[in-house]
Design an enzyme around this catalytic site. Structure first.
Site, PDB file in Angstrom:
ATOM      1  CG  ASP A  26      -4.722 -32.783  11.435  1.00 34.92           C
ATOM      2  OD1 ASP A  26      -4.822 -33.031  12.650  1.00 34.92           O
ATOM      3  OD2 ASP A  26      -5.278 -31.808  10.883  1.00 34.92           O
ATOM      4  CE1 TYR A  60      -4.128  -1.562  -0.158  1.00 34.22           C
ATOM      5  CE2 TYR A  60      -3.406  -2.840   1.744  1.00 34.22           C
ATOM      6  CZ  TYR A  60      -4.309  -2.616   0.717  1.00 34.22           C
ATOM      7  OH  TYR A  60      -5.378  -3.452   0.547  1.00 34.22           O
ATOM      8  CD  GLU A  82      -1.726 -29.815  10.739  1.00 33.95           C
ATOM      9  OE1 GLU A  82      -2.458 -29.368   9.835  1.00 33.95           O
ATOM     10  OE2 GLU A  82      -1.442 -31.023  10.837  1.00 33.95           O
TER      11      GLU A  82
END
Length: 366
Positions: free
Chosen positions: A251, A101, A199
């Site tokens: 996982d 920006y 995780e």
């Protein structure tokens, strides 16, 4: 890029300005200004068998002012270097989003970025060519939210001076938040036996609530999904400087195996920083496909994209070991995946009382 601690502001500024001065010297000598960088494509990424990390290959590309596009890229690089040098002079910092920006205020329209991907890629180019990490020129990512909980006393540099923090006694249940540049941390004391990278936030909270960090003298690092650079850097420092084993708990799906891979071997996107970020000695705890079978865990079926990812991992040099080939082939056979929290099907304490202790003992970690 070296795994040594960060450059100071003067050194980082000098190396950035040397890059801009090189453009000027080329122009003054009658040459077309150019910038040579490693080709950042998958085809130019190589797995270093000796170091067990991803690195760039020998192919390079040249950004040259011979073309309008190339000239604009060098112009944007020059404006960005000027901004970064001023930022270091003023001891300020900014985010990657803010840089995008902020470029809208630059006096030449051609120097402004069209997308944030463009400004992000330029920062990576400058890192590679100047050999200055973005953390050293005070560029921050958006908040990663990764936290640490465990028996570790550290000293952190802040704008209000140094402060000492114990990552159990001086923090709440949320833990100690990893700063953008972990090289500003000094390790003072620790009673840890190992580091456990986790995780998901839900599993991290379960471990902390159950007192796993206390009972097993463990530093729990929340990865927050695909781990940020700061998280991987801190993990590597904990291993290298404190001689702590690192284990990764995710996982049980192919995308989570890649999270482990980024901790252990580095990622394609940050191949120029593998020596700084990757911890090749990190081991995988689970969830393993064999756990799905052994503990009869609740599962979801593999999707087509899951199957494709697993098959791709069988060809990935990071996963070409007997262990990974056996696990991946088993998962393709059973056609199932499972989450960390699926262990709760055996009770909320099963993960800390049974699963992790047995697995860590088997691995010789705890």
């Amino acid at each position: 890029m070296s795994s040594e601690s960060s450059l100071n502001e003067d050194e980082a500024r000098e190396q950035l300005l040397d890059l801009a001065a090189d453009f000027y010297d080329q122009f003054a000598e009658g040459d077309v200004p150019r910038m040579r960088i490693p080709t950042r494509t998958k085809s130019n990424i190589e797995y270093d068998e000796d170091e067990s990390v991803w690195v760039y290959g020998d192919r390079h590309s040249t950004r040259s002012a011979k073309t309008v596009s190339g000239a604009q890229k060098l112009l944007k690089a020059t404006y960005t270097i000027d901004f970064l040098a001023q930022q270091l002079d003023q001891d300020r910092s900014s985010t990657l989003r803010e840089l995008y920006y902020l470029s809208e205020s630059w006096d030449l329209d051609e120097a402004q970025f069209n997308t944030q991907d463009e400004s992000n890629n330029l920062i990576e180019d400058l890192e590679i060519v100047s050999e200055v990490k973005r953390e050293d020129f005070h560029m921050r990512p958006e908040e990663s939210g990764a936290k640490v909980m465990g028996p570790l006393l550290l000293r952190e540099q802040t704008r209000r001076g140094d402060r000492e923090i114990h990552c159990q006694e001086d923090v709440g249940q949320g833990g100690y938040q990893i700063p953008n540049n972990p090289d500003t941390i000094e390790f003072l004391e620790n009673d840890a036996e190992f580091v456990l990278c986790v995780e998901t936030g839900g599993m991290r909270d379960r471990l902390v609530e159950n007192g796993f960090d206390d009972d097993f003298d463990c530093i729990v690092v929340h990865l927050g999904g695909q781990p940020a650079r700061a998280t991987r850097r801190l993990t590597k420092r904990l291993h290298d400087e404190l001689d702590l084993p690192v284990v990764v708990f995710t996982d049980g799906d192919p995308w989570s195996y890649r999270i482990y891979g980024s901790v252990a071997f580095g990622s394609i996107k940050s191949a120029h920083l593998s020596e700084y970020l990757a911890t090749p000695e990190a081991e995988f705890v689970g969830i393993r496909p064999e756990d799905i079978v052994e503990y009869d865990l609740p599962t979801d079926p593999l999707s087509d994209s899951d199957v494709n990812a697993l098959e791709s991992e069988l060809e990935d040099p990071r996963f070409q070991t007997d262990f990974w080939e056996e696990q991946i082939e088993l998962q393709l056979e059973i056609e199932k995946k499972s989450e960390q929290q699926a262990l709760a099907s055996h009770g909320l304490d099963f993960v800390t009382d049974t699963y992790l202790p047995e697995r860590l003992d088997e691995m010789g970690v705890a």
